[in-house]
Every structure is written in C-alpha cells, then in structure tokens.
Scaffold this active site. Sequence first.
Site, mmCIF file in Angstrom:
data_model
loop_
_atom_site.group_PDB
_atom_site.id
_atom_site.type_symbol
_atom_site.label_atom_id
_atom_site.label_comp_id
_atom_site.label_asym_id
_atom_site.label_seq_id
_atom_site.Cartn_x
_atom_site.Cartn_y
_atom_site.Cartn_z
ATOM 1 N N PHE A 147 -11.062 5.014 2.248
ATOM 2 C CA PHE A 147 -9.723 5.571 2.109
ATOM 3 C C PHE A 147 -9.170 5.182 0.743
ATOM 4 C CE2 PHE A 147 -5.110 5.439 2.283
ATOM 5 C CZ PHE A 147 -4.823 6.668 2.835
ATOM 6 N N ASP A 232 -11.578 -0.724 -4.888
ATOM 7 C CA ASP A 232 -10.232 -0.437 -4.410
ATOM 8 C C ASP A 232 -9.830 -1.609 -3.522
ATOM 9 O OD1 ASP A 232 -8.044 0.318 -2.915
ATOM 10 O OD2 ASP A 232 -8.708 2.386 -2.608
ATOM 11 N N LYS A 261 -0.063 -2.211 -2.164
ATOM 12 C CA LYS A 261 0.390 -2.851 -0.925
ATOM 13 C C LYS A 261 0.963 -4.261 -1.166
ATOM 14 C CE LYS A 261 -1.727 0.170 2.299
ATOM 15 N NZ LYS A 261 -2.947 0.935 2.143
HETATM 16 C C1 LIG Z 1 -3.115 2.194 1.378
HETATM 17 C C2 LIG Z 1 -4.321 2.386 0.561
HETATM 18 C C3 LIG Z 1 -4.338 3.289 -0.522
HETATM 19 C C4 LIG Z 1 -3.169 4.171 -0.854
HETATM 20 O O1 LIG Z 1 -2.042 3.474 -1.232
HETATM 21 P P1 LIG Z 1 -0.625 4.246 -1.293
HETATM 22 O O2 LIG Z 1 0.329 3.202 -1.777
HETATM 23 O O3 LIG Z 1 -0.338 4.739 0.085
HETATM 24 O O4 LIG Z 1 -0.785 5.362 -2.246
HETATM 25 C C5 LIG Z 1 -5.493 3.373 -1.263
HETATM 26 N N1 LIG Z 1 -6.574 2.624 -0.981
HETATM 27 C C6 LIG Z 1 -6.590 1.743 0.046
HETATM 28 C C7 LIG Z 1 -7.805 0.923 0.288
HETATM 29 C C8 LIG Z 1 -5.478 1.608 0.868
HETATM 30 O O5 LIG Z 1 -5.504 0.761 1.898
#
Ligand SMILES: *Cc1c(COP(=O)(O)O)cnc(C)c1O
Length: 407
Positions: A147, A232, A261
Amino acid sequence: MPNRSVGAPSSETMELLEAAENAVLFTAVRPAVIMEKGEGMYLWDTEGRSYLDFIGGWAVNALGHSPHVIQVALAAQSAQLVNASPGFYNKPMAQFAKQLTELTVFDRVFFGSSGAEANESAIKLARKYGAVHRGGAYEIITTLGGFHGRTLAMMSATGKPYWEPLFAPKVPGFRHVPFNDLDAMREAVSEQTCAIMIEPVQGEGGVHLADPAYVTGLRELCDEHGILLIFDEIQTGLGRTGKLFAYEHYGVEPDIMTLGKGIGGGFPLSAMLTKERYNLFEPGEQGGTYTGQPLAMAVGQAVVRAIVEQQLSENAKELGEYLQAGLKSIAKRYQLANIRGLGLLIAFDLSQPAAPRLAAAAMENGLIINASSASVIRLIPPLIVSHADVDEMLKRLCLTLDAVQHV
Ligand SMILES: *Cc1c(COP(=O)(O)O)cnc(C)c1O
C-alpha cells in the site's frame, strides 16, 4: 467499563450527524458518532462516551491524543511564524531536516504533507535517476498486497487487486510482483527498471513482515543492476516496529525512505529522505506550497524529539510483545490465528469473516480496533501505550468477542 450513555443523542449530536452525513462527501462507512476530544489513549465523542484507541489515527498519533509537546510547539511556532513561503528556508525547516539526517543514514530531506505526497516524490526522484543515470529507465517494481497511498500514481503503484480496474487509465510504469519472492523480483527487473519499492512490513495489507533474506537479496539485486531501493516507512517509521526505522531490523540501507503518519503525531506531515548522490532535482521539478511549512516543521521536530527522548521505540518493542502474548493467551478460546507483528504493528486472523462486525461491536464497548480486511484485525496503538492500557484493551476485546460469537 466506559460510561455508555442510554437514550437519545443530544440535539447537538443529531445536528452534527445530519450535517456530516449530508455535507461530507461519501468516501467511507463511518459509525454514527462525532469525535470531539482526545487525550492520551482515549477519544471522546459529543455524547461524552470514551473510547480506548488502538488505531491511534491509523498509526499516526504516536504520542497519543492532544499531546502536550504538540500543543506547545504549535503555540510557540504560530506566535512566531505561521508561513513564510516555500521559496524561503525557515528556521524549523533547517533544524528538522538536520535532526532527521542525524537520526538516519540519509543526507537530504524533502518535506510534504501526506504519505502519498512523499511517495510521489520518491517515484519522481527514482525516475529522474533513471533519466540521468539509466538511459531513461522509468519503471518501478512494487509488491502485491502493498500500500502506497491514494493519489492516482500511488494507486497505480499499490498492488491491490481490488484497485486494479479503478480510475482508468492508470499511471503507467509500475509492475507488481508477489511479496517476499526474490525470484519474481529478479525476473521482473529489466532495462526499463529504475527502482524497487517495498514496505518492510506491509501494513494496510494485513501486517506481513519482509523476510530478512528477501530484504538483503533486494539490496544485492539493486546494487547489481544499479537501481534504487525505496522503503516506504510511512507506517513502520519512527519507532512503531521497536526500532526507530524498520530498515534497522534488516541491516540494510535503502536509497530512499519515505515517512508520514507518526512523524507529525497527528499533524499533516511527511518526508522523503535520500542520500547525497541522489540529490538530483533541478529547480521547478519538485516542490509544493506546504513543503517545509513552519508549523509542520516545529511539530515534527517536537514529535521526533519526544519519540527519541522517551525511547518510545523501546516501549513499542516491549508493549508489542506484551500485547502479542495477551492475544496468544486468549487465542484458543476465541479461535484467533496467526498473531503476528513487529513492535506495535500487530494483526491476527479471525476464524470467520467477521472483522468489520467485530470492530463495530468493539466501539459499543468503548474500544477502537481496525478491521484491515474481512477476517483480519489490526492493532496500531499510540507508542505511549502502557501495560494497563493493554490489559484494559484485552478485557474489552474479550467482552466484544463474547458478544459477537453469540449472535
Ligand atoms: C498510510 C500509508 C500511505 C499513505 O499515506 P497518506 O498520508 O494517507 O497519503 C502510504 N504508504 C504506507 C505504507 C501507508 O501506511
């Protein structure tokens, strides 16, 4: 137990619910409550009901709700400078960039407001690298079940079969291969490849850990082909997994890392970090109105300092183990399987596809948990969670499981 109110909601709550349900664009099924206040591990709605929060704003509220350090940082910075211009350096921007480079293996930081924006930045930098150093290679290989966010390009990057047909045409240049399958990754790399992007622990996908050999193998594969390795760490970063960054578990350095986050503790903030040799953007190629926004920089600095000073990664490790042990102790009684995770990024499987129903019922018992799919429950509490909070959580979870099992 929390004070569940009985009887009809107040007229204020009714008005707010009506406004929310009629005026907010529908994008998600939300419970019929209006959140009003947060403190520590708890949220309160407009009816005065409290909720023990084991989602923490979706792995965001690292320091819990309304932490003092954020209140102080916002008050001080907003009295000093709310916004200069992305065309200028500002004081907290300089300080925060330096702080992040000192805590990581990276030399350069680009700031954004959301995780998806940081990932977009990583993809652009990888493509720039491909253009400059790899004869125009532009393809990025990502993993199924991953994701990376909800912008159009990040939905294209994300390997989620359900998203596949949505919002066509997709942004081209992404390939998806199975997670933890080094051979599949090796086969997918071509002349067109400029980077590989993974989450060290797939979060939204249901908490799946990358194997150490896989991560080491990816690093070797990238070195062999001269392509970039992107982590990520938007969900895994800043202490969540029991170390400050998940790459530290693997003894591997990515070329680019994205954070979001927890870095803002609830304030919209993200970052893309890289090494000096990939400091490749020309003026005009990358930017944003809110890059290095002073309020965000001041908050981020305060949040990161608190995470480090309070050794919250240690707390995440200890409490994560305690929570997993607690779940294991009730696993047999409630048929919970595959209790897994790293630090305070934890999930387990139910024997039935009842996760959304369980999460809804938990709200009634004053507990917030996440149904990450039909039969998976994920727990991503604030990093300040205590043993007493975990005990209380397990009590409320058992109460909820008892009720759900009997309907
Ligand atoms: C939440 C998340 C995103 C997206 O972040 P947003 O602030 O919602 O754009 C991307 N990568 C990972 C692994 C995430 O958990």
